[in-house]
Design a protein around this motif. Sequence first.
Motif, PDB file in Angstrom:
ATOM      1  N   PRO A 137       0.812  -1.220   0.000  1.00  0.00           N
ATOM      2  CA  PRO A 137       0.000   0.000   0.000  1.00  0.00           C
ATOM      3  C   PRO A 137       0.844   1.269   0.000  1.00  0.00           C
ATOM      4  CG  PRO A 137       0.065  -0.947   2.198  1.00  0.00           C
ATOM      5  CD  PRO A 137       0.710  -1.957   1.275  1.00  0.00           C
ATOM      6  N   PHE A 138       0.307   2.312  -0.614  1.00  0.00           N
ATOM      7  CA  PHE A 138       1.008   3.594  -0.668  1.00  0.00           C
ATOM      8  C   PHE A 138       0.707   4.373   0.610  1.00  0.00           C
ATOM      9  CE2 PHE A 138       1.735   7.736  -3.256  1.00  0.00           C
ATOM     10  CZ  PHE A 138       2.996   7.859  -2.691  1.00  0.00           C
ATOM     11  N   ILE A 139       1.534   4.117   1.619  1.00  0.00           N
ATOM     12  CA  ILE A 139       1.436   4.825   2.889  1.00  0.00           C
ATOM     13  C   ILE A 139       2.636   5.750   3.059  1.00  0.00           C
ATOM     14  CG2 ILE A 139       1.362   4.501   5.415  1.00  0.00           C
ATOM     15  CD1 ILE A 139      -0.110   1.897   4.948  1.00  0.00           C
ATOM     16  N   GLY A 140       3.668   5.508   2.284  1.00  0.00           N
ATOM     17  CA  GLY A 140       4.858   6.366   2.331  1.00  0.00           C
ATOM     18  C   GLY A 140       5.742   6.075   1.131  1.00  0.00           C
ATOM     19  N   PHE A 141       6.624   7.020   0.827  1.00  0.00           N
ATOM     20  CA  PHE A 141       7.574   6.827  -0.263  1.00  0.00           C
ATOM     21  C   PHE A 141       8.737   5.957   0.209  1.00  0.00           C
ATOM     22  CE2 PHE A 141       5.476  10.737  -1.610  1.00  0.00           C
ATOM     23  CZ  PHE A 141       5.345  10.549  -2.981  1.00  0.00           C
ATOM     24  N   ALA A 151      -1.965  15.467  -6.360  1.00  0.00           N
ATOM     25  CA  ALA A 151      -1.977  16.155  -5.065  1.00  0.00           C
ATOM     26  C   ALA A 151      -2.856  15.404  -4.067  1.00  0.00           C
ATOM     27  CB  ALA A 151      -2.475  17.592  -5.237  1.00  0.00           C
ATOM     28  N   GLY A 152      -3.993  14.889  -4.545  1.00  0.00           N
ATOM     29  CA  GLY A 152      -4.874  14.126  -3.668  1.00  0.00           C
ATOM     30  C   GLY A 152      -4.208  12.869  -3.162  1.00  0.00           C
ATOM     31  N   MET A 153      -3.447  12.201  -4.032  1.00  0.00           N
ATOM     32  CA  MET A 153      -2.736  10.997  -3.621  1.00  0.00           C
ATOM     33  C   MET A 153      -1.680  11.323  -2.571  1.00  0.00           C
ATOM     34  SD  MET A 153      -1.032   8.076  -6.082  1.00  0.00           S
ATOM     35  CE  MET A 153       0.121   9.230  -6.857  1.00  0.00           C
ATOM     36  N   LEU A 154      -0.983  12.443  -2.741  1.00  0.00           N
ATOM     37  CA  LEU A 154      -0.003  12.872  -1.744  1.00  0.00           C
ATOM     38  C   LEU A 154      -0.667  13.155  -0.402  1.00  0.00           C
ATOM     39  CD1 LEU A 154       2.275  15.330  -3.787  1.00  0.00           C
ATOM     40  CD2 LEU A 154       2.924  13.088  -2.878  1.00  0.00           C
ATOM     41  N   ASP A 155      -1.814  13.824  -0.440  1.00  0.00           N
ATOM     42  CA  ASP A 155      -2.518  14.163   0.797  1.00  0.00           C
ATOM     43  C   ASP A 155      -3.007  12.902   1.518  1.00  0.00           C
ATOM     44  OD1 ASP A 155      -2.134  16.859   0.425  1.00  0.00           O
ATOM     45  OD2 ASP A 155      -4.084  17.209  -0.517  1.00  0.00           O
ATOM     46  N   ARG A 156      -3.529  11.944   0.759  1.00  0.00           N
ATOM     47  CA  ARG A 156      -4.005  10.699   1.378  1.00  0.00           C
ATOM     48  C   ARG A 156      -2.853   9.947   2.022  1.00  0.00           C
ATOM     49  NH1 ARG A 156      -6.791  10.530  -3.621  1.00  0.00           N
ATOM     50  NH2 ARG A 156      -5.478   8.851  -4.458  1.00  0.00           N
ATOM     51  N   THR A 157      -1.736   9.906   1.310  1.00  0.00           N
ATOM     52  CA  THR A 157      -0.560   9.202   1.831  1.00  0.00           C
ATOM     53  C   THR A 157      -0.047   9.854   3.103  1.00  0.00           C
ATOM     54  OG1 THR A 157       0.045   8.505  -0.393  1.00  0.00           O
ATOM     55  CG2 THR A 157       1.777   8.452   1.273  1.00  0.00           C
ATOM     56  N   ALA A 158       0.012  11.188   3.107  1.00  0.00           N
ATOM     57  CA  ALA A 158       0.486  11.905   4.290  1.00  0.00           C
ATOM     58  C   ALA A 158      -0.437  11.664   5.477  1.00  0.00           C
ATOM     59  CB  ALA A 158       0.590  13.397   3.985  1.00  0.00           C
TER      60      ALA A 158
END
Length: 304
Positions: A139-143, A204-211
């Motif tokens: 899952p995309f929870i962090g880079f 941007a939405g994907m970045l916000d969800r991940t953060a």
Amino acid sequence: MAMEIEGVHRIGDKELFCKAWKPDEPSKAKLVFVHGFNDHTNRYHDLFSILASRGVEVHGFDQRGWGRSVTKPSERGLTGPTSQVIADVASFVRTQLPSEVPVFVMGHSMGGGEVLMLASDPAYEDVTAGVRGWILESPFIGFPKGFEPGSVTVFFGRLAGRLFPHLARQSALPPQNLTRDPKVVESLKEDTLIHDYGTLEGLAGMLDRTAALNEGRTRLNKGVRSIWCGHGTEDKGTSYEASKAWVARQTQIQDKEFKSYEGWSHQLHADLPENTHIFAKDVGDWIMARLGPDDAQLKPASRL
């Protein structure tokens, strides 16, 4: 051999391509699958066929902006804001609820982050209550380490996403960073449904969800009962460490498991030919262990 059925899931005036892999015998469980960024449902065929051979009926769809849900170039990567993304996922999960057999929801990469946002949104507690278990693949929870964008890049990326939401930007990981199988790498390069573009709003939405997930700003709904997460230690697409830490933080969930795949890459379902059945067996075993008589009586979810 699984029966494959293609169809369309309509949300408002938008039609999303969907597909089901159904067992020859009566289904023991259902799995609703959410694919990752720059991907589409048909790329998980081997995993779905193996699960169907064990009695798991699989339902997947190409998300808005991806795969066969794109009908013209201007729709490539046009996912809409996070509220639309999660509403699409919830709407598709609802097509399988209520159910006479247990329903599981699985997400890969970006899709893994999306199903976690769904499972954490109080607006969808009715959906959460109808799901027996949640399965996360890389899952995309962090880079991953060494691939983190700089703070300035993230700041201006989010700003641009608000100012020019539909502006497309090429944003794709090199295929060799996704899998160790040379044949899969070539198939990724040749796949005409993979377009490599995302809109600034979607990115941007994907970045916000991940953060939000990585920083612990979300909390799973009370209806979440069981979680399984698998991640490769050599993943160059999403963070193995972030996934492991997220699962560890879910102390309120008694039935949870984090499984490490030593040396594996981002696409656990297509890592190496000799590993394909290993991952599929792990997912199938976890589902089969949660098919007790009490699990068939799930709380019905209201329909849209």
